[in-house]
Design a protein around this motif. Structure first.
Motif, PDB file in Angstrom:
ATOM      1  N   ASP A 159       0.811  -1.214   0.000  1.00  0.00           N
ATOM      2  CA  ASP A 159       0.000   0.000   0.000  1.00  0.00           C
ATOM      3  C   ASP A 159       0.844   1.264   0.000  1.00  0.00           C
ATOM      4  N   ILE A 160       1.960   1.227   0.693  1.00  0.00           N
ATOM      5  CA  ILE A 160       2.837   2.377   0.835  1.00  0.00           C
ATOM      6  C   ILE A 160       4.261   1.878   0.649  1.00  0.00           C
ATOM      7  N   ALA A 161       5.103   2.687  -0.013  1.00  0.00           N
ATOM      8  CA  ALA A 161       6.477   2.252  -0.261  1.00  0.00           C
ATOM      9  C   ALA A 161       7.462   3.380   0.000  1.00  0.00           C
ATOM     10  N   LEU A 162       8.550   3.043   0.694  1.00  0.00           N
ATOM     11  CA  LEU A 162       9.670   3.940   0.908  1.00  0.00           C
ATOM     12  C   LEU A 162      10.909   3.278   0.330  1.00  0.00           C
ATOM     13  N   ALA A 163      11.869   4.089  -0.132  1.00  0.00           N
ATOM     14  CA  ALA A 163      13.084   3.526  -0.711  1.00  0.00           C
ATOM     15  C   ALA A 163      14.296   4.316  -0.258  1.00  0.00           C
ATOM     16  N   VAL A 164      15.433   3.638  -0.169  1.00  0.00           N
ATOM     17  CA  VAL A 164      16.692   4.335   0.065  1.00  0.00           C
ATOM     18  C   VAL A 164      17.127   4.987  -1.242  1.00  0.00           C
ATOM     19  N   GLU A 165      17.988   6.006  -1.132  1.00  0.00           N
ATOM     20  CA  GLU A 165      18.405   6.759  -2.321  1.00  0.00           C
ATOM     21  C   GLU A 165      19.071   5.888  -3.364  1.00  0.00           C
ATOM     22  N   SER A 166      19.774   4.853  -2.928  1.00  0.00           N
ATOM     23  CA  SER A 166      20.517   4.000  -3.865  1.00  0.00           C
ATOM     24  C   SER A 166      19.659   2.922  -4.514  1.00  0.00           C
ATOM     25  N   ALA A 167      18.407   2.793  -4.103  1.00  0.00           N
ATOM     26  CA  ALA A 167      17.537   1.741  -4.643  1.00  0.00           C
ATOM     27  C   ALA A 167      17.145   2.045  -6.086  1.00  0.00           C
ATOM     28  N   VAL A 168      16.873   0.993  -6.831  1.00  0.00           N
ATOM     29  CA  VAL A 168      16.308   1.122  -8.179  1.00  0.00           C
ATOM     30  C   VAL A 168      15.141   0.150  -8.291  1.00  0.00           C
ATOM     31  N   VAL A 169      14.197   0.501  -9.166  1.00  0.00           N
ATOM     32  CA  VAL A 169      13.062  -0.359  -9.468  1.00  0.00           C
ATOM     33  C   VAL A 169      13.076  -0.602 -10.964  1.00  0.00           C
ATOM     34  N   GLY A 170      12.944  -1.850 -11.382  1.00  0.00           N
ATOM     35  CA  GLY A 170      13.014  -2.118 -12.811  1.00  0.00           C
ATOM     36  C   GLY A 170      12.278  -3.374 -13.220  1.00  0.00           C
ATOM     37  N   LEU A 171      11.895  -3.410 -14.501  1.00  0.00           N
ATOM     38  CA  LEU A 171      11.236  -4.573 -15.088  1.00  0.00           C
ATOM     39  C   LEU A 171      12.068  -5.047 -16.278  1.00  0.00           C
ATOM     40  N   PRO A 172      13.131  -5.810 -16.037  1.00  0.00           N
ATOM     41  CA  PRO A 172      14.038  -6.218 -17.111  1.00  0.00           C
ATOM     42  C   PRO A 172      13.637  -7.502 -17.832  1.00  0.00           C
ATOM     43  N   GLU A 173      12.428  -7.998 -17.620  1.00  0.00           N
ATOM     44  CA  GLU A 173      12.060  -9.315 -18.141  1.00  0.00           C
ATOM     45  C   GLU A 173      12.300  -9.473 -19.640  1.00  0.00           C
ATOM     46  N   ALA A 174      11.967  -8.439 -20.426  1.00  0.00           N
ATOM     47  CA  ALA A 174      12.109  -8.556 -21.882  1.00  0.00           C
ATOM     48  C   ALA A 174      13.544  -8.840 -22.293  1.00  0.00           C
ATOM     49  N   ARG A 175      14.495  -8.429 -21.492  1.00  0.00           N
ATOM     50  CA  ARG A 175      15.902  -8.671 -21.801  1.00  0.00           C
ATOM     51  C   ARG A 175      16.286 -10.136 -21.618  1.00  0.00           C
ATOM     52  N   PHE A 176      15.385 -10.898 -21.002  1.00  0.00           N
ATOM     53  CA  PHE A 176      15.599 -12.335 -20.833  1.00  0.00           C
ATOM     54  C   PHE A 176      14.597 -13.145 -21.657  1.00  0.00           C
ATOM     55  N   GLY A 177      13.897 -12.486 -22.566  1.00  0.00           N
ATOM     56  CA  GLY A 177      12.910 -13.181 -23.378  1.00  0.00           C
ATOM     57  C   GLY A 177      11.632 -13.491 -22.633  1.00  0.00           C
TER      58      GLY A 177
ATOM     59  N   ALA B 295      17.387   5.167   8.157  1.00  0.00           N
ATOM     60  CA  ALA B 295      16.343   6.191   8.062  1.00  0.00           C
ATOM     61  C   ALA B 295      15.081   5.624   7.428  1.00  0.00           C
ATOM     62  N   ALA B 296      15.249   4.770   6.416  1.00  0.00           N
ATOM     63  CA  ALA B 296      14.094   4.174   5.757  1.00  0.00           C
ATOM     64  C   ALA B 296      13.348   3.238   6.700  1.00  0.00           C
ATOM     65  N   ARG B 297      14.091   2.447   7.455  1.00  0.00           N
ATOM     66  CA  ARG B 297      13.441   1.537   8.410  1.00  0.00           C
ATOM     67  C   ARG B 297      12.669   2.314   9.474  1.00  0.00           C
ATOM     68  N   GLU B 298      13.304   3.359  10.005  1.00  0.00           N
ATOM     69  CA  GLU B 298      12.645   4.158  11.037  1.00  0.00           C
ATOM     70  C   GLU B 298      11.392   4.833  10.494  1.00  0.00           C
ATOM     71  N   ARG B 299      11.485   5.354   9.270  1.00  0.00           N
ATOM     72  CA  ARG B 299      10.328   6.026   8.680  1.00  0.00           C
ATOM     73  C   ARG B 299       9.220   5.024   8.355  1.00  0.00           C
ATOM     74  N   SER B 300       9.577   3.826   7.878  1.00  0.00           N
ATOM     75  CA  SER B 300       8.550   2.824   7.581  1.00  0.00           C
ATOM     76  C   SER B 300       7.838   2.398   8.855  1.00  0.00           C
ATOM     77  N   GLU B 301       8.578   2.281   9.942  1.00  0.00           N
ATOM     78  CA  GLU B 301       7.952   1.936  11.221  1.00  0.00           C
ATOM     79  C   GLU B 301       7.040   3.064  11.692  1.00  0.00           C
ATOM     80  N   GLN B 302       7.477   4.304  11.470  1.00  0.00           N
ATOM     81  CA  GLN B 302       6.648   5.447  11.851  1.00  0.00           C
ATOM     82  C   GLN B 302       5.337   5.445  11.073  1.00  0.00           C
ATOM     83  N   ILE B 303       5.410   5.186   9.779  1.00  0.00           N
ATOM     84  CA  ILE B 303       4.200   5.141   8.959  1.00  0.00           C
ATOM     85  C   ILE B 303       3.307   3.987   9.392  1.00  0.00           C
ATOM     86  N   GLY B 304       3.915   2.829   9.681  1.00  0.00           N
ATOM     87  CA  GLY B 304       3.132   1.697  10.165  1.00  0.00           C
ATOM     88  C   GLY B 304       2.371   2.039  11.428  1.00  0.00           C
ATOM     89  N   ARG B 305       3.031   2.741  12.334  1.00  0.00           N
ATOM     90  CA  ARG B 305       2.367   3.122  13.587  1.00  0.00           C
ATOM     91  C   ARG B 305       1.297   4.185  13.349  1.00  0.00           C
TER      92      ARG B 305
END
Length: 265
Positions: free
Chosen positions: A127-145, A194-204
């Motif tokens: 429902d809610i997502a937080l990410a660290v600055e170094s994270a990436v999100v990707g859909l590379p499936e087509a590159r594997f057929g 920081a991401a863990r602390e913020r995710s816990e804060q949002i959960g609460r």
């Protein structure tokens, strides 16, 4: 309380539950057994009345690298049996996403590193997502057929078909800040702590609401604007399973295992 299976760890701390993808040596890539363990963890946390929100995160430097391609590439000398197994595997993943979408308690993704392919699907099913600055999100499936038949509908539901098309067709990883601009994640944190602390804060914060009201709010979203997407997951599962039977998929997986670029015909 801490419960640990082979590759999934569950923790309960007062009103918060945490599900840890605990296969860091494989960048938390999803095996069939891990998918089963995740579904089992959700069932257990559903039954745990004191848990009011659940955080999903990964061990090590990755959130989830997607399906375990080494397991996916396994084939036998019986093509019909292989096709049946591939269909079962896709359906198991579809059921996991559906259970996450229908889960009556808020799910908060703490994206501590790369979230790729079906790993990105885990983020999108929360429902809610937080990410660290170094994270990436990707859909590379087509590159594997392969085809992102399950993650595609989730992505289009969250950010729209146009933005989803770019990520699905190019296979380019999306940096955390861009993922936030698109709406894949809602906040970006400087580092994992920081991401863990913020995710816990949002959960609460979610736990401050009435359990019935929060559950009904989730149900409202999924059964109204999310209803077409739920149906699209079935069609996406068929497309993903069919793609796995093609020569392109075999070449893509063979190239991955051999550490070489694929040679498309």
């Amino acid at each position: 309380m801490v419960a640990q299976n082979h590759s999934v760890e569950v923790r309960v701390d007062a009103e918060l539950g945490t599900v840890l993808l605990n296969r860091p040596e494989r960048r938390n890539a999803l095996s069939r057994s891990m998918i089963y363990e995740l579904r089992e963890a959700l069932f257990d946390l559903h039954q745990e009345r004191r848990v009011r929100a659940v955080i999903l995160t990964g061990a090590g430097e990755a959130f989830c690298a997607g399906r375990d391609l080494r397991e996916l590439a396994t084939a036998t000398e019986d093509p019909q049996a292989d096709q049946a197994r591939w269909g079962e595997e896709v359906d198991e993943l579809r059921e996991l996403y559906l259970e996450m979408l229908r889960f009556p308690k808020p799910l908060v993704a703490c994206v501590n590193g790369p979230a790729l392919a079906s790993g990105a699907g885990l983020v999108l099913a929360c429902d809610i997502a937080l990410a660290v600055e170094s994270a990436v999100v990707g859909l590379p499936e087509a590159r594997f057929g392969l085809v992102s038949g399950l993650v595609g509908p989730l992505l289009a539901f969250r950010i729209g078909a146009g933005a989803a098309a770019r990520l699905m067709l190019t296979g380019e990883p999306c940096p955390a800040v861009e993922a936030m601009r698109l709406g894949i994640v809602h906040e970006v944190a400087a580092d994992g702590q920081a991401a863990r602390e913020r995710s816990e804060q949002i959960g609460r914060q979610c736990a401050l609401g009435s359990p019935e009201a929060v559950s009904l709010s989730k149900r409202l979203l999924i059964e109204t604007i999310g209803e077409p997407m739920m149906s699209q997951l079935t069609g996406g599962a068929i497309a993903a399973a069919m793609a796995r039977t093609t020569e392109s998929a075999q070449e893509g997986l063979d190239a991955f295992l051999a550490g070489r670029p694929p040679e498309w015909k």
